[in-house]
Motif scaffolding. Structure first.
Motif, PDB file in Angstrom:
ATOM      1  N   LEU A 189       0.828  -1.201   0.000  1.00 43.82           N
ATOM      2  CA  LEU A 189       0.000   0.000   0.000  1.00 43.82           C
ATOM      3  C   LEU A 189       0.868   1.259   0.000  1.00 43.82           C
ATOM      4  CD1 LEU A 189      -2.931  -1.074   2.341  1.00 43.82           C
ATOM      5  CD2 LEU A 189      -2.694  -1.270  -0.137  1.00 43.82           C
ATOM      6  N   ALA A 190       2.044   1.148   0.589  1.00 49.06           N
ATOM      7  CA  ALA A 190       2.970   2.289   0.503  1.00 49.06           C
ATOM      8  C   ALA A 190       3.407   2.518  -0.935  1.00 49.06           C
ATOM      9  CB  ALA A 190       4.188   2.045   1.399  1.00 49.06           C
ATOM     10  N   GLY A 191       3.631   1.430  -1.653  1.00 49.59           N
ATOM     11  CA  GLY A 191       3.979   1.552  -3.064  1.00 49.59           C
ATOM     12  C   GLY A 191       2.850   2.174  -3.872  1.00 49.59           C
ATOM     13  N   LEU A 192       1.603   1.790  -3.584  1.00 47.29           N
ATOM     14  CA  LEU A 192       0.469   2.393  -4.291  1.00 47.29           C
ATOM     15  C   LEU A 192       0.337   3.876  -3.953  1.00 47.29           C
ATOM     16  CD1 LEU A 192      -2.210  -0.456  -4.059  1.00 47.29           C
ATOM     17  CD2 LEU A 192      -1.080   0.390  -6.128  1.00 47.29           C
ATOM     18  N   ARG A 193       0.627   4.242  -2.705  1.00 47.85           N
ATOM     19  CA  ARG A 193       0.580   5.666  -2.351  1.00 47.85           C
ATOM     20  C   ARG A 193       1.660   6.453  -3.090  1.00 47.85           C
ATOM     21  NH1 ARG A 193      -1.132   5.516   4.072  1.00 47.85           N
ATOM     22  NH2 ARG A 193      -3.304   6.152   3.666  1.00 47.85           N
ATOM     23  N   GLU A 194       2.771   5.791  -3.351  1.00 43.48           N
ATOM     24  CA  GLU A 194       3.804   6.461  -4.139  1.00 43.48           C
ATOM     25  C   GLU A 194       3.292   6.738  -5.549  1.00 43.48           C
ATOM     26  OE1 GLU A 194       8.370   5.540  -5.579  1.00 43.48           O
ATOM     27  OE2 GLU A 194       7.686   4.780  -3.622  1.00 43.48           O
ATOM     28  N   VAL A 195       2.517   5.787  -6.096  1.00 38.89           N
ATOM     29  CA  VAL A 195       1.908   5.998  -7.414  1.00 38.89           C
ATOM     30  C   VAL A 195       0.884   7.133  -7.337  1.00 38.89           C
ATOM     31  CG1 VAL A 195       0.594   4.921  -9.286  1.00 38.89           C
ATOM     32  CG2 VAL A 195       2.291   3.580  -8.023  1.00 38.89           C
ATOM     33  N   PHE A 196       0.142   7.210  -6.205  1.00 42.22           N
ATOM     34  CA  PHE A 196      -0.787   8.326  -5.992  1.00 42.22           C
ATOM     35  C   PHE A 196      -0.046   9.645  -6.172  1.00 42.22           C
ATOM     36  CE2 PHE A 196      -3.801   5.364  -4.452  1.00 42.22           C
ATOM     37  CZ  PHE A 196      -4.976   5.994  -4.072  1.00 42.22           C
ATOM     38  N   ARG A 197       1.097   9.743  -5.491  1.00 46.44           N
ATOM     39  CA  ARG A 197       1.841  11.010  -5.502  1.00 46.44           C
ATOM     40  C   ARG A 197       2.388  11.301  -6.899  1.00 46.44           C
ATOM     41  NH1 ARG A 197       3.477   8.879  -0.509  1.00 46.44           N
ATOM     42  NH2 ARG A 197       5.414   8.028  -1.414  1.00 46.44           N
ATOM     43  N   GLU A 198       2.917  10.276  -7.541  1.00 47.78           N
ATOM     44  CA  GLU A 198       3.528  10.479  -8.863  1.00 47.78           C
ATOM     45  C   GLU A 198       2.491  10.898  -9.911  1.00 47.78           C
ATOM     46  OE1 GLU A 198       6.602  10.197 -10.160  1.00 47.78           O
ATOM     47  OE2 GLU A 198       7.659   9.690  -8.312  1.00 47.78           O
ATOM     48  N   THR A 199       1.264  10.374  -9.784  1.00 53.08           N
ATOM     49  CA  THR A 199       0.253  10.603 -10.829  1.00 53.08           C
ATOM     50  C   THR A 199      -0.775  11.658 -10.442  1.00 53.08           C
ATOM     51  OG1 THR A 199      -1.171   8.849  -9.942  1.00 53.08           O
ATOM     52  CG2 THR A 199       0.475   8.219 -11.616  1.00 53.08           C
ATOM     53  N   GLY A 200      -0.764  12.074  -9.161  1.00 56.11           N
ATOM     54  CA  GLY A 200      -1.744  13.054  -8.718  1.00 56.11           C
ATOM     55  C   GLY A 200      -3.155  12.506  -8.637  1.00 56.11           C
ATOM     56  N   ARG A 201      -3.282  11.235  -8.294  1.00 53.03           N
ATOM     57  CA  ARG A 201      -4.618  10.640  -8.183  1.00 53.03           C
ATOM     58  C   ARG A 201      -5.441  11.428  -7.176  1.00 53.03           C
ATOM     59  NH1 ARG A 201      -7.040   5.510  -9.293  1.00 53.03           N
ATOM     60  NH2 ARG A 201      -8.850   5.160  -7.939  1.00 53.03           N
ATOM     61  N   SER A 202      -6.743  11.609  -7.513  1.00 49.86           N
ATOM     62  CA  SER A 202      -7.577  12.490  -6.703  1.00 49.86           C
ATOM     63  C   SER A 202      -8.668  11.758  -5.931  1.00 49.86           C
ATOM     64  CB  SER A 202      -8.240  13.531  -7.614  1.00 49.86           C
ATOM     65  OG  SER A 202      -9.054  12.886  -8.599  1.00 49.86           O
ATOM     66  N   ARG A 203      -8.740  10.432  -6.017  1.00 50.03           N
ATOM     67  CA  ARG A 203      -9.840   9.734  -5.337  1.00 50.03           C
ATOM     68  C   ARG A 203      -9.327   8.428  -4.744  1.00 50.03           C
ATOM     69  NH1 ARG A 203     -12.747   6.043  -9.046  1.00 50.03           N
ATOM     70  NH2 ARG A 203     -11.530   5.860 -10.981  1.00 50.03           N
ATOM     71  N   PRO A 204     -10.050   7.912  -3.713  1.00 48.71           N
ATOM     72  CA  PRO A 204      -9.630   6.642  -3.102  1.00 48.71           C
ATOM     73  C   PRO A 204      -9.695   5.498  -4.104  1.00 48.71           C
ATOM     74  CG  PRO A 204     -11.182   7.799  -1.692  1.00 48.71           C
ATOM     75  CD  PRO A 204     -11.186   8.518  -3.004  1.00 48.71           C
ATOM     76  N   LEU A 205      -8.911   4.452  -3.817  1.00 50.35           N
ATOM     77  CA  LEU A 205      -8.798   3.280  -4.691  1.00 50.35           C
ATOM     78  C   LEU A 205      -9.408   2.064  -3.985  1.00 50.35           C
ATOM     79  CD1 LEU A 205      -7.521   1.942  -7.267  1.00 50.35           C
ATOM     80  CD2 LEU A 205      -5.487   1.518  -5.847  1.00 50.35           C
ATOM     81  N   THR A 206     -10.292   1.366  -4.674  1.00 51.61           N
ATOM     82  CA  THR A 206     -10.841   0.120  -4.129  1.00 51.61           C
ATOM     83  C   THR A 206      -9.815  -0.988  -4.359  1.00 51.61           C
ATOM     84  OG1 THR A 206     -13.081   0.830  -4.672  1.00 51.61           O
ATOM     85  CG2 THR A 206     -12.754  -1.500  -4.212  1.00 51.61           C
ATOM     86  N   ILE A 207      -9.534  -1.752  -3.294  1.00 58.51           N
ATOM     87  CA  ILE A 207      -8.541  -2.827  -3.386  1.00 58.51           C
ATOM     88  C   ILE A 207      -9.153  -4.132  -2.869  1.00 58.51           C
ATOM     89  CG2 ILE A 207      -6.521  -1.325  -3.225  1.00 58.51           C
ATOM     90  CD1 ILE A 207      -6.381  -2.016  -0.244  1.00 58.51           C
ATOM     91  N   GLY A 208      -8.540  -5.234  -3.255  1.00 55.51           N
ATOM     92  CA  GLY A 208      -8.973  -6.545  -2.783  1.00 55.51           C
ATOM     93  C   GLY A 208      -7.870  -7.551  -2.996  1.00 55.51           C
ATOM     94  N   SER A 209      -8.029  -8.704  -2.411  1.00 51.45           N
ATOM     95  CA  SER A 209      -7.045  -9.779  -2.579  1.00 51.45           C
ATOM     96  C   SER A 209      -7.752 -11.124  -2.555  1.00 51.45           C
ATOM     97  CB  SER A 209      -5.982  -9.736  -1.483  1.00 51.45           C
ATOM     98  OG  SER A 209      -5.166 -10.895  -1.546  1.00 51.45           O
ATOM     99  N   VAL A 210      -7.568 -11.893  -3.610  1.00 46.96           N
ATOM    100  CA  VAL A 210      -8.221 -13.190  -3.747  1.00 46.96           C
ATOM    101  C   VAL A 210      -7.638 -14.225  -2.797  1.00 46.96           C
ATOM    102  CG1 VAL A 210      -6.716 -14.137  -5.550  1.00 46.96           C
ATOM    103  CG2 VAL A 210      -9.149 -14.745  -5.516  1.00 46.96           C
ATOM    104  N   LYS A 211      -6.534 -13.907  -2.134  1.00 49.30           N
ATOM    105  CA  LYS A 211      -5.898 -14.888  -1.260  1.00 49.30           C
ATOM    106  C   LYS A 211      -6.761 -15.233  -0.053  1.00 49.30           C
ATOM    107  CE  LYS A 211      -1.361 -13.580  -2.911  1.00 49.30           C
ATOM    108  NZ  LYS A 211      -1.954 -12.816  -4.027  1.00 49.30           N
ATOM    109  N   ALA A 212      -7.671 -14.340   0.320  1.00 47.14           N
ATOM    110  CA  ALA A 212      -8.604 -14.678   1.394  1.00 47.14           C
ATOM    111  C   ALA A 212      -9.656 -15.667   0.927  1.00 47.14           C
ATOM    112  CB  ALA A 212      -9.283 -13.405   1.910  1.00 47.14           C
ATOM    113  N   ASN A 213      -9.832 -15.788  -0.386  1.00 53.97           N
ATOM    114  CA  ASN A 213     -10.804 -16.738  -0.930  1.00 53.97           C
ATOM    115  C   ASN A 213     -10.205 -18.118  -1.166  1.00 53.97           C
ATOM    116  OD1 ASN A 213     -11.471 -13.890  -2.487  1.00 53.97           O
ATOM    117  ND2 ASN A 213     -13.332 -14.915  -1.769  1.00 53.97           N
ATOM    118  N   VAL A 214      -9.024 -18.162  -1.797  1.00 57.19           N
ATOM    119  CA  VAL A 214      -8.476 -19.454  -2.227  1.00 57.19           C
ATOM    120  C   VAL A 214      -7.046 -19.677  -1.751  1.00 57.19           C
ATOM    121  CG1 VAL A 214      -9.956 -19.585  -4.264  1.00 57.19           C
ATOM    122  CG2 VAL A 214      -7.716 -18.478  -4.446  1.00 57.19           C
ATOM    123  N   GLY A 215      -6.553 -18.835  -0.855  1.00 53.04           N
ATOM    124  CA  GLY A 215      -5.189 -18.994  -0.380  1.00 53.04           C
ATOM    125  C   GLY A 215      -4.194 -18.421  -1.371  1.00 53.04           C
TER     126      GLY A 215
END
Length: 1022
Positions: free
Chosen positions: A308-334
């Motif tokens: 998530l720190a890496g994604l925030r770095e992308v936020f800063r580099e690109t000037g993203r203006s809105r929150p990002l929805t995230i998920g991970s399938v590992k909670a479903n199938v390991g």
């Protein structure tokens, strides 16, 4: 796409799991715990928690053309990769043959399953001919390329947990560069021994709770998972042009390495940010336009905060203006480790395809190691429609991070709106063009049980979805599936009738509308057979003229060719219109009408892919045969049949013809008393003859035959064809055929005038007089063809009048050829043609089923994938992996792993040993086989029992270790039965004098020459 997880067998089932927020995580199945010995390690509970398949030992070796010994030697990740690759191609709604021979890549991410340890413990590594192929990671991709005959790059990547997404990025780069236009990318992961995960537990990567909590405050590690996924990638413009179902478009991709920016295996936020930024540049989209990211999301203490720190770095580099929805399938199938990235990509593609986001299991409170989490990130507690304005392109990102620092990121977007609109239009058109009166549902499999299961799966699918039309199902079966040897065609007058046929087929039964068979390579030519008169009936072309555009166009073409010589409408006659003449109006009507019917029916057969290699005509049927073969133009053939039939009217009332159910010799013997007045007109089969001549002798012959108990039947013909009476119209017949220009053709013409193959350039004017005057040697020609060439015989007529005679001829032969008809006076519909087409198809004759549906613009729908018939193929570690026992001769022999020493003090004890070791080697093919079973079969040869050269070597190795004697590699073929081998082995164990050779039943193995070995090779034993 394809995927496999515990309880999940395809993308639809995976979607339901995701949509409902369910998980497949549990514990290692107890019945699988037969690998290496278990320990009492304190982390045993941790490594035994995960998403584990119920079984991984099953494989359909027959389907994949794999010998039992090779199947057992294959690492199960190779087997899973083969299945998933096949299913991905089927899900793409194309037959596998469509890819064969193409420059298409196969790239796979995988890691060892632990099967190699089992191979070593079982002792098979010492004798296994296939061990090298079974253990190689590269062979996962190579086997897929071999299976589908793909000629592009075949590559297995290993970048740790990012392997499969790196593979996909590499495939996309190859497609973009123009090197290929399609590729298969995938990842597979299996865990033969859970304790192989102790290293991850020691590293602190595994969750001690047995639960994965991505992004949550409770995050303390991941759980391992089994399964995999494959996707078929295709250049976008080609996919749109081909009308493919597109789950999602891969818009951009990027791969980066952490280098020295962090200590291995600590994650690097900078490397992860670099991969995302590279993918965005490649895609040429702004980060603000990405709505969702399927994160690597392992739920580890360091991993999630770093990502998530890496994604925030992308936020800063690109000037993203809105929150990002995230998920991970590992909670479903390991965590599927090398396959994790492709699993995340399949999840994201399904979400885009359905324009819906799914809930994240096990999320309650944001991870406190991520400051101000809600400001930038959203994790969904429930499913919801994909957010965004109407018409806006939906996009998602997918990340995968390798433990060694290699990160991959992919940007996906939904299928083009134009593509979706075209599909909707196509769907609407397919439902508005009317329905086929009879719809063929064509199924096939490599075995009979698989065929029945295919029928059951299809019935379940269609019964559950009433929106599926019979034509859509039929078209999809013949256009998106490969054809195998075990075949069935269900002919349904509608959806319900077809479903009932499937139900019976699945139960092993049949209906009158189900055609089944096992296809073989067609032996011999496809022969079109054209009868003379007798097959006509009123309205014989009515239904087919309305149902088949091909047939109707051909009738119209024949009508134009006949028009200069007719004063009536051919189309009206064959369709039974009121204003048309009747076939009963005479031969000047019957013969042109039958000629047109036969030529048009042949055109219909050709449109269905059934093309003649040879033609045979019976009497006037030879005119149609010459036309269909290409020897005569339609105009020339029409002139001959019209003018010759008109000349025949001069003979009306002067004679007749009688069918006799007796051999030709019997008939000719009795015709002598009417010499010059009666003759043999046609010989149709072994006991089917027609005589021709004057009326009174015909009546006298009938009375004689009745006294001898021979059936006779007067034909409804007013003249005596093929008799002396024809000589009266010789000049008119020669005039009818004058000026025709016969051509040489590739289609063989077998003349019933000469009794053999004829150069078609000889089909000039005089031939057509000989055709009418000479005996029709039909039975002789057909018998010669069937006996010498075999073949497939298609009677091309409105009613079968020669089929019985041909069947009688075929029945007298060892390998009876296939004989089918076209129409029947009780059914002149396309359904009758389809029933015969089905008969040919199930016996291996190439046909074109797609032509049946061409005029109806049906859809290609998703069908159930192949019903693999899995059997157990597994290497088994013994309870004790090394042991030392006193040998049979009093000394101690060291037996390798998986072998044993035994007391061999009698020939029966040695036979028990040979049979026991043989059973071990054959158990990969038949798990229930035992040594006592083989004792009862000890006079059978090893070859008949299923041995090949590697198996024979394996038996030699096991017997050498068990008995402590030297044996040659070919001993199982030198002494080809268990009984003879046991007798020989016992002779080597008996005390001998110094000069006495230790051998029985032949020379000592050591003295066997190279010539003897080559003799065994020549005989197919080695």
């Amino acid at each position: 796409m394809s995927c496999r997880f515990p309880g999940v067998h395809n993308p639809d089932e995976f979607w339901r799991l995701l949509r409902d927020g369910k998980s497949t995580i549990g514990t290692f199945p107890g019945h699988r715990a037969e690998g290496p010995h278990r320990t009492s390690h304190p982390d045993a509970a941790t490594v035994n928690a995960g998403s584990f398949l119920d079984s991984v030992d099953g494989f359909d070796a027959e389907f994949f053309g794999t010998a039992p010994a090779e199947a057992a030697a294959m690492d199960p990740v190779q087997r899973l990769g083969l299945e998933l690759a096949w299913e991905a191609v089927e899900d793409a709604r194309m037959p596998a043959s469509a890819l064969a021979g193409r420059e298409s890549d196969v790239v796979v991410g995988a890691a060892p399953s632990g099967y190699e340890l089992l191979r070593k413990l079982s002792g098979s590594d010492r004798e296994d001919h296939y061990a090298a192929l079974g253990s190689s990671g590269a062979l996962i991709a190579n086997r897929v390329s071999h299976l589908l005959d793909l000629r592009g790059m075949s590559f297995c990547a290993d970048s740790g947990q990012s392997s499969s997404l790196v593979s996909l990025a590499l495939a996309c780069e190859r497609i973009r560069s123009g090197a290929v236009d399609t590729a298969l990318a995938g990842g597979v992961h299996l865990i033969v021994d859970p304790e192989a995960g102790l290293g991850l537990a020691n590293l602190g990567a595994l969750s001690p709770d047995g639960t994965c909590f991505p992004f949550d405050a409770r995050a303390n590690g991941f759980v391992r998972g089994e399964g995999g996924a494959f996707v078929l990638l295709k250049r976008l413009d080609l996919a749109v042009a081909d009308g493919d179902h597109i789950y999602a478009v891969v818009r951009g991709w990027g791969v980066a390495s952490a280098g020295a920016s962090s200590r291995m295996p600590d994650p690097s936020p900078g490397a992860q940010a670099a991969a995302v930024l590279a993918a965005l540049r490649c895609a040429d989209v702004a980060f603000d336009d990405v709505d969702y990211v399927e994160a690597h999301g392992t739920g580890t203490r360091l991993g999630d905060p770093a990502e998530l720190a890496g994604l925030r770095e992308v936020f800063r580099e690109t000037g993203r203006s809105r929150p990002l929805t995230i998920g991970s399938v590992k909670a479903n199938v390991g965590h599927l480790e090398p396959a994790a990235g492709i699993v995340g990509l399949v999840k994201a593609a399904l979400c885009l395809d359905r324009a819906r986001l799914v809930p994240q299991p096990n999320f309650r409170t944001p991870n406190p190691a991520v400051p101000d989490f809600p400001a930038d990130f959203e994790v969904l507690p429930a499913a919801r429609p994909w957010p965004g304005a109407p018409g806006r392109t939906l996009r998602a990102g997918v990340s995968a991070v390798g433990m060694g620092g290699t990160t991959a990121h992919v940007v996906l977007e939904q299928a083009p709106e134009r593509d979706r609109a075209e599909l909707r239009t196509r769907d609407e058109e397919s439902t508005s063009t009317g329905a086929l009166a009879v719809v063929p549902w064509v199924l096939s499999a490599r075995s009979e049980p698989a065929l029945r299961e295919q029928a059951a799966r299809l019935r379940e699918l269609v019964a559950a979805d009433t929106s599926l039309s019979a034509a859509d199902v039929g078209h999809s079966l013949v256009s998106t599936r490969s054809s195998f040897a075990h075949r069935a065609v269900v002919l349904g007058g509608g959806r319900e009738e077809a479903l009932a046929g499937l139900e019976l087929l699945a139960a092993g039964g049949d209906t009158a509308r189900t055609v089944r068979g096992v296809a073989t390579e067609p032996a011999g030519p496809v022969v079109f057979v054209f009868p003379g008169q007798g097959s006509q009936w009123l309205g014989m072309g009515r239904r087919l003229y309305a149902e088949s555009e091909v047939f109707a166009r051909a009738i119209d073409a024949c009508g134009r060719a006949l028009e200069p010589w007719l004063d009536w409408s051919l189309a009206d006659l064959v369709t039974g219109a009121q204003a048309a003449p009747s076939p009963a109006d005479g031969d000047a009507v019957v013969q042109p009408a039958l000629f047109a019917m036969m030529v048009s029916l042949a055109r219909l057969w050709r449109s269905l892919g059934v093309v003649p290699d040879a033609v045979v005509g019976h009497s006037q049927g030879e005119i149609a045969a010459a036309c269909v073969s290409g020897a005569l133009s339609l105009r020339d053939a029409a002139r001959i049949v019209a003018l010759r039939s008109r000349a025949l009217t001069e003979l009306a009332g002067l004679g007749g013809m009688t069918a006799v159910a007796a051999p030709r010799a019997w008939v000719e013997d009795r015709l002598e008393q009417w010499s010059g007045r009666l003759c043999v007109a046609t010989v149709n089969g072994p006991a089917s003859v027609v005589i021709s001549g004057d009326p009174e002798p015909l009546d006298e012959f009938a009375a004689l035959a009745a006294r001898d108990g021979v059936r006779v039947r007067r034909l409804d013909v007013a003249y005596a064809s093929h008799s002396h009476q024809v000589e009266r119209i010789r000049d008119q017949v020669l005039e009818a055929a004058a000026g025709v220009s016969p051509r040489r053709t590739a289609v063989e013409f077998h003349s019933t005038v000469t009794g053999g193959a004829l150069d078609t350039r000889l089909l000039g004017g005089s031939y057509w007089y000989d055709n009418l005057r000479s005996t029709v040697r039909f039975g002789e020609v057909v018998e010669t063809l069937m006996r010498e060439r075999g073949g497939v015989f298609v009677e091309v007529s409105p009613h079968p009048v020669l089929r019985v005679a041909m069947e009688e001829t075929a029945d007298a032969l060892a390998n009876a050829p296939v004989v089918v008809s076209t129409l029947h006076r009780d059914d002149g519909s396309a359904g009758e043609v389809l029933a015969s087409l089905a008969e040919l198809h199930v016996r291996g004759v190439p046909v074109d089923w797609r032509a049946v549906f061409a005029a109806h613009r049906p859809r290609r729908i998703a069908l159930p994938t192949y019903a693999f018939q899995r059997r157990r193929y597994w290497l088994t570690a013994p309870d004790d992996t090394a042991m030392t026992d006193p040998g049979p001769t009093g000394h101690t022999s060291e037996a390798g792993p998986g072998t044993r020493t035994a007391r061999l003090d009698s020939e029966s004890a040695v036979l028990d040993l040979v049979c026991a070791e043989t059973a071990v080697l054959l158990s990969v093919r038949d798990a229930d086989l035992t040594g006592p079973d083989l004792v009862a079969r000890s006079i059978e040869t090893f070859k008949d029992l299923g041995f090949d050269s590697p198996t024979a070597v394996g038996l030699r190795n096991r017997l050498t270790a068990a008995a402590g004697v030297r044996l040659p590699a070919t001993v199982a073929f030198t002494y080809p039965t268990p009984q003879r081998l046991a007798r020989h082995l016992f002779s080597l164990l008996e005390p001998t004098t110094p000069d006495e050779p230790r051998t029985a039943d032949g020379p000592a193995p050591e003295s066997r020459s190279d010539d003897d070995l080559y003799a065994l090779i020549d005989r197919g034993y080695v």
